[in-house]
Design a protein around this motif. Structure first.
Motif, PDB file in Angstrom:
ATOM      1  N   MET A 153       0.853  -1.186   0.000  1.00  8.23           N
ATOM      2  CA  MET A 153       0.000   0.000   0.000  1.00  8.23           C
ATOM      3  C   MET A 153       0.889   1.236   0.000  1.00  8.23           C
ATOM      4  O   MET A 153       1.935   1.265   0.650  1.00  8.23           O
ATOM      5  N   GLY A 154       0.469   2.262  -0.705  1.00  6.72           N
ATOM      6  CA  GLY A 154       1.260   3.478  -0.779  1.00  6.72           C
ATOM      7  C   GLY A 154       1.068   4.360   0.448  1.00  6.72           C
ATOM      8  O   GLY A 154      -0.018   4.429   1.021  1.00  6.72           O
ATOM      9  N   ALA A 157      -1.618   8.147  -1.544  1.00 11.21           N
ATOM     10  CA  ALA A 157      -2.290   7.598  -2.725  1.00 11.21           C
ATOM     11  C   ALA A 157      -3.513   8.442  -3.049  1.00 11.21           C
ATOM     12  O   ALA A 157      -4.080   9.100  -2.166  1.00 11.21           O
ATOM     13  N   GLU A 169      -6.278  13.108  -1.347  1.00 17.14           N
ATOM     14  CA  GLU A 169      -5.408  11.957  -1.227  1.00 17.14           C
ATOM     15  C   GLU A 169      -5.512  11.295   0.144  1.00 17.14           C
ATOM     16  O   GLU A 169      -5.912  11.922   1.132  1.00 17.14           O
ATOM     17  N   ASP A 238       6.848  -0.087  -9.215  1.00 16.79           N
ATOM     18  CA  ASP A 238       7.183   1.276  -9.646  1.00 16.79           C
ATOM     19  C   ASP A 238       7.995   1.256 -10.943  1.00 16.79           C
ATOM     20  O   ASP A 238       7.776   2.076 -11.843  1.00 16.79           O
TER      21      ASP A 238
END
Length: 431
Positions: A153-154, A157, A169, A238
């Protein structure tokens, strides 16, 4: 037994790097009342006061348990001690009989996103921690997910609901933090928390996976190792995303009418993994869907595209066909469109996950431009018959209806009176 220390304010400030709100900004934090989110709210509240940031805590009462309303009131009482404003949002209406956790999650994000839009809040903080990262990785591994699904998970995001994501975000500062440190933080403050009984319900896959991570004696099957692996997969993802971006710039063209074209020769020349991911991306973007089609179906499509006998097919809410000059056409499947809503004068909303639409001076209903409406429009304005737009593309466009025979078409079709109805394909807008 390992002792876990509470998170300090200095550590928390470091965790906020890359997502730090500016002085005077308003932010939100999602709080269920559990240890994770309550610890985040208290830490964030302390930081916000020191940095002149305005924080509001949001709790969603899904209406799925009779205790939920009382728990929300308890959260309000607790947060009052820390001078943190608290708002409870309620999921009204009928509840699903199946897939309850996913549906509740969607409702939660929509309710919080709507609140943030009305309050002009652009950052919402979530308490996902190292354990959540590990559980998500293992669940997706068990489902056979590829690199993208297995990626971590970022920390930051885009918001999870497409029509609420504009300039908004999600921030997850606790992804590297063990849950035990969050409970230790609350214990040090003598702060209680709520235990959600669903966290003990082994009918949920996530609960079974959590137990597996906690109880397994297999070497390496730990929260820390799974979270580290998710992070490594994130770096690989990425790199792949960068390669897909390069191919997209060379091979893909999006049009304001809501469709895309791919240079088939460049697609065939690319590495299979990159080509498949590009196909998935373009189909998802043109369909307006939250997720790409299943990978097995993409692989079957890609295999058909290698020969000279491809006759076209539908996939993921799109019609895929060969066009002129070796181009692959990706167009929205009109029959898959169900989105309709009322729109107020000057309001801007996302229609079918693809088009930003804005009404003019009058309110109306945004719906699909079907063949009957096009016929009526051509009777009123015969010049429309000369408009060069394919039926497949035209039938997947929105229009603004005032009644059964009174409506306006998208501004780019070229009618003399557009009624101020502005339609912008969100992908063409940003590509």
């Amino acid at each position: 037994m390992t002792e876990f220390a509470p998170l300090t304010s200095v550590e928390f400030s470091e965790l906020l790097k890359g997502m730090t709100p500016s002085a005077g900004e308003s932010i939100a934090v999602a709080v269920s009342g559990g240890a994770d989110s309550l610890a985040l709210a208290i830490l964030l509240g302390e930081w916000a006061k020191d940095h002149q940031v305005f924080l509001t805590a949001l709790t969603v009462d899904h209406g799925l348990r009779p205790e939920a309303a009382a728990e929300a009131r308890q959260v309000t009482e607790w947060l009052n001690r820390y001078d943190i404003p608290h708002v409870t949002l309620t999921w009204d209406g009928a509840k699903p009989d199946s897939n309850i956790q996913d549906e509740a999650r969607r409702a939660r994000y929509r309710l919080m996103g709507n609140w943030c839009r009305e309050a002009d809040v652009h950052k919402i903080f979530l308490a996902h921690h190292q354990g959540d990262q590990a559980e998500t990785f293992l669940m997706r591994l068990l489902r056979g997910s590829g690199v993208e699904g297995l990626a971590a998970m970022g920390r930051v995001a885009p918001y999870a609901v497409a029509d609420l994501a504009e300039n908004r975000e999600i921030c997850r500062p606790l992804l590297t933090v063990a849950k035990a440190r969050l409970t230790a933080t609350l214990t040090a403050l003598n702060q209680m928390w709520i235990e959600d009984p669903s966290n003990q319900n082994e009918s949920y896959t996530r609960v079974r996976v959590r137990r597996l991570l906690e109880e397994s004696d297999l070497e390496g099957l730990t929260v820390e190792r799974m979270a580290q692996t998710a992070g490594r997969m994130g770096r690989v993802n990425d790199l792949l995303r960068d390669l897909i971006d390069d191919l997209a710039r060379a091979a893909v063209t999006f049009y304001p009418e809501g469709y895309g074209e791919i240079d088939l020769a460049l697609l065939r020349e690319a590495h299979d993994e990159i080509a498949l991911r590009l196909l998935a991306r373009v189909i998802r973007q043109v369909s307006g869907a939250a997720y790409a089609p299943r990978f097995s179906k993409l692989e079957a499509l890609y295999e058909r595209l290698q020969g000279d006998t491809f006759k076209g097919q539908t996939l993921g809410g799109c019609r895929v066909s060969l066009g002129r000059g070796g181009r692959l056409l990706i167009r929205r499947e009109a029959a898959a469109i169900t989105d309709e809503f009322l729109i107020a004068p000057g309001e801007r909303r996302l229609w079918d996950g693809r088009f930003w639409v804005m009404s003019g001076a009058q309110k109306g209903r945004v719906r699909r431009l079907d063949e009957n409406l096009w016929r009526i429009a051509c009777e009123k304005s015969p010049a429309l018959k000369k408009v060069k737009i394919s039926k497949v593309v035209r039938d997947a466009l929105p229009c603004l209806c005032y009644d059964e025979t009174s409506f306006v078409l998208p501004h780019f079709i070229g009618t003399e009176e557009d009624g101020g109805f502005q339609v912008t394909f969100m992908i063409a807008e940003t590509s």
